[in-house]
Design a protein around this motif. Structure first.
Motif, short mmCIF file in Angstrom:
data_model
loop_
_atom_site.label_atom_id
_atom_site.label_comp_id
_atom_site.label_asym_id
_atom_site.label_seq_id
_atom_site.Cartn_x
_atom_site.Cartn_y
_atom_site.Cartn_z
N ASP A 1 0.90 -1.17 0.16
CA ASP A 1 0.13 -0.16 0.07
C ASP A 1 0.64 1.52 -0.66
N VAL A 2 2.07 1.54 0.57
CA VAL A 2 3.02 2.48 1.16
C VAL A 2 3.70 2.40 -0.59
N GLY A 3 4.60 1.52 -1.34
CA GLY A 3 4.42 1.68 -2.53
C GLY A 3 4.15 2.18 -3.50
N LEU A 4 2.74 2.19 -2.85
CA LEU A 4 1.49 2.45 -3.88
C LEU A 4 1.68 4.13 -3.77
N ALA A 5 1.19 4.32 -3.13
CA ALA A 5 0.96 5.42 -2.44
C ALA A 5 2.06 6.61 -3.19
N GLU B 1 10.78 16.25 -4.65
CA GLU B 1 11.31 17.27 -3.82
C GLU B 1 9.97 16.32 -2.48
N GLU B 2 8.72 16.56 -3.03
CA GLU B 2 7.23 15.52 -2.55
C GLU B 2 7.15 14.41 -1.89
N LEU B 3 8.63 14.06 -2.57
CA LEU B 3 8.77 11.89 -2.92
C LEU B 3 9.54 12.13 -1.34
N THR B 4 10.70 12.79 -1.28
CA THR B 4 11.31 11.86 -0.63
C THR B 4 10.24 12.33 0.76
N GLU B 5 10.34 13.80 1.15
CA GLU B 5 8.91 13.70 2.33
C GLU B 5 7.82 12.51 2.48
N GLU B 6 7.56 11.76 1.22
CA GLU B 6 6.28 11.02 1.48
C GLU B 6 7.23 9.83 2.44
N PHE C 1 16.61 10.87 5.92
CA PHE C 1 16.21 10.46 4.88
C PHE C 1 17.58 10.81 3.89
N TYR C 2 18.95 9.85 3.49
CA TYR C 2 19.97 10.96 2.66
C TYR C 2 20.11 10.37 1.26
N LEU C 3 20.41 11.02 0.59
CA LEU C 3 20.91 11.15 -0.74
C LEU C 3 21.87 10.88 -1.11
N ARG D 1 29.85 12.56 -3.34
CA ARG D 1 29.89 10.84 -3.29
C ARG D 1 29.23 10.18 -1.33
N ARG D 2 28.80 11.97 -1.17
CA ARG D 2 29.09 11.63 0.23
C ARG D 2 27.10 11.49 0.63
N LEU D 3 26.87 11.51 1.80
CA LEU D 3 25.31 11.20 2.29
C LEU D 3 24.55 12.86 2.58
N ALA D 4 24.49 13.17 2.05
CA ALA D 4 23.50 14.29 2.16
C ALA D 4 22.01 14.31 2.77
N LEU D 5 21.53 14.79 4.04
CA LEU D 5 20.31 15.42 4.50
C LEU D 5 19.07 15.35 3.49
N ALA D 6 18.06 14.51 3.34
CA ALA D 6 16.77 14.88 2.20
C ALA D 6 15.92 15.26 2.78
N GLY D 7 15.80 15.12 4.07
CA GLY D 7 14.72 15.04 4.72
C GLY D 7 14.46 14.11 6.34
N THR D 8 14.15 15.00 6.98
CA THR D 8 14.01 14.13 8.80
C THR D 8 12.92 14.64 9.53
#
Length: 550
Positions: free
Chosen positions: A152-156, A164-169, A185-187, A192-199
């Motif tokens: 269900d989460v995958g479909l959502a 941008e909305e996807l990283t928050e979701e 959530f890091y991208l 080659r560093r993991l940058a914070l995309a959302g928390t």
């Protein structure tokens, strides 16, 4: 309902010599018990109670070696005895003083005690199996619920194409799925560093170094522990890129909700988060592809608009000026190009035929072509000098001013080569100015070819450059060809260039043909020479001929 212990009871009774007594009665009681009684422990307790009463004992408890009591009656005594299948029997006599000789141990062990141990061993195993079955059913149900939730989460998230909305979701759904209090959530960025995309919940580091050895289990645990240093429990999984391109991000949850506050994450939580991460990776790929498609569509619209503007800049047809006929043709190597040709109207009836070549290709070159065209026309309209200046001086001064404009309005690595043929129908005079361009080719009626070399630097190189306008002796039947280097630098399959000499020979052989036929023939010959290979540069030709008899 027949108890699973019935078969064992029958086997015991058939092997008993007398088939009567306490042992046989215990087996009969076991055979009469229902499954539910064995699973709940009621049957075991009933057997212990019956045995205690028959032995005159105040109470007893039966323990499993690895767990708590499985059957009990009365009070817990102090004596113990190891029995089969890990059973330990604690019992207390009704009269301890009368049983100091330990009637339940040593050589005094009765057959009834062995019968009790055997029956209880079977009962214990039945209860263990029932517990295992319950655990497995619970785990299966939990897995089904988890898989449904992940689906269900995958479909959502799959329906969200805004990156941008996807990283928050993704982050919100992951925290909800695992009942976590916090998440990050890091991208992976270009370094080659993991940058914070959302928390969610805060406390996550802005950027962390990706594990040197990659996202293996040890590396993931080390990174997870450092994402939110004040978290009690953390769980992290990598976000894998498409096509085996490696990990592109990291999803971290922390501090799972429990009845006592926060607790650790179970193995099932790790599986659920890993499955969700797979769904998130697909959604991220779709969102990135969607963004790329939108960007490509935008660029294509811009390029098409630029191509339309450039088509409007280049003349649809060249003018005829007195005894001179002209024709022009251009083909960009891309949708838009850096070649330019046109016709300028000077003071009086003079005409200027221009071919120019801007360094580079594509959109940047096309923008400078537009700048060149607008500047040329504005300067021609304003090209007046006082005093007794000659027409040649007027033309030279125009290009001095044009050069300054190009220097000021373009990048330092951009310049323009240009050749101008100025014709005057009043006196049939011809002059030219060559600003670092390919030499024009004057093909006379007797097939002699005279090149028109450079008379100044390319436009945009130096702000103080000067230019000369040189006269050209041109008579009836003579043909003047202005062209860009895309013609002479066209390459064959083996890397040979078309070259100026081949172009001269071609013009000699067709100098008498109509101008439009000559242009078409040049196009066909260059295409043939290049054997259909993609063009390396824009190609432009302008032809001017003094018509015989005029």
């Amino acid at each position: 309902m027949t108890s699973p212990a019935a078969g064992a009871a029958q086997a015991s009774e058939s092997s008993s010599a007398a088939g009567t007594g306490l042992g046989a009665e215990l087996w009969r009681l076991a055979a009469a018990a229902e499954n539910a009684e064995w699973e709940s422990g009621a049957a075991q307790t009933r057997l212990v109670r019956h045995w205690c009463r028959s032995q005159g004992l105040a109470g007893a408890q039966i323990y499993h070696r690895d767990g708590g009591p499985v059957a009990a009656w009365g009070v817990l005594g102090t004596r113990e005895r190891s029995l089969e299948r890990g059973l330990i029997l604690y019992y207390a006599a009704a009269d301890d003083a009368a049983r100091d000789d330990d009637p339940g141990g040593g050589e005094g062990t009765t057959p009834e005690e062995h019968d009790l141990a055997g029956v209880l061993a079977i009962g214990l195993r039945l209860r263990e199996l029932a517990d295992e079955l319950k655990d497995r059913k619970f785990q299966d149900n939990y897995n089904v619920v988890t898989l449904q939730a992940v689906y269900d989460v995958g479909l959502a998230i799959a329906s969200t194409l805004n990156l941008e909305e996807l990283t928050e979701e993704i982050l919100l759904r992951a925290v909800s799925l695992l009942d976590a209090r916090r998440g990050a959530f890091y991208l992976l960025d270009e370094e080659r560093r993991l940058a914070l995309a959302g928390t969610i919940g805060g406390g996550a580091r802005e950027a962390i170094d990706a594990p040197p050895a990659g996202f293996d289990e040890a590396g993931i645990e080390a990174v997870a522990a450092g994402v939110m240093p004040d978290a009690e429990h953390s769980l992290a999984v990598p976000i894998e890129g498409d096509g085996g391109s490696g990990s592109v991000g990291l999803l971290v949850v922390a501090d799972k909700e429990s009845r006592t506050g926060v607790g650790p994450f179970a193995a099932a939580d790790h599986r659920a988060l890993s499955l969700f991460a797979n769904q998130a990776a697909i959604a991220l790929t779709n969102a990135k592809l969607h963004r790329q498609a939108l960007e490509k569509e935008r660029l294509e619209r811009e390029v098409e608009l630029a191509a339309e503007i450039q088509r409007n800049i280049l003349p649809a047809e060249m003018p005829t000026a007195g005894c001179f006929e002209t024709v022009g043709w251009s083909r960009p190597s891309r949708q838009v190009g850096g070649d330019y040709f046109g016709s300028l109207r000077f003071a009086g009836s003079r005409r200027g035929l221009v071919v120019a070549d801007v360094t580079g290709k594509g959109m940047p070159a096309a923008l400078l072509v537009s700048t060149l065209d607008s500047a040329l026309r504005l300067l021609v309209d304003d090209g007046r000098l006082g005093g007794e200046a000659t027409e040649a001086e007027l033309s030279a001064e125009l290009f001095v001013r044009l050069n300054k404009h190009i220097v000021e309005s373009s990048a330092s690595n951009r310049f323009i080569t240009l050749i101008l043929a100025e014709i005057d129908p009043r006196n049939r005079a011809v002059r030219y100015l060559n600003a670092g361009h390919n030499p024009g080719l004057l093909v006379r009626g007797n097939a002699e070819v005279t090149p028109l070399p450079a008379s100044g630097l390319p436009l945009g190189l130096l702000p103080t450059a000067s230019y000369r306008v040189e006269p050209v002796e041109m008579g009836p039947g003579d043909l003047l060809c202005l062209y860009s280097d895309g013609i002479t630098e066209c390459e064959s399959l083996d890397g040979e260039e078309y070259g100026q000499e081949r172009l001269e020979d071609f013009l000699r052989s067709r100098r008498e043909r109509p101008l439009s036929e000559i242009v078409d023939a040049i196009d066909a010959d260059v295409r043939r020479f290049g054997a259909g290979l993609p063009q390396g540069d824009d190609q432009t030709v302008v032809l001017i001929r003094w018509v015989r008899g005029s």
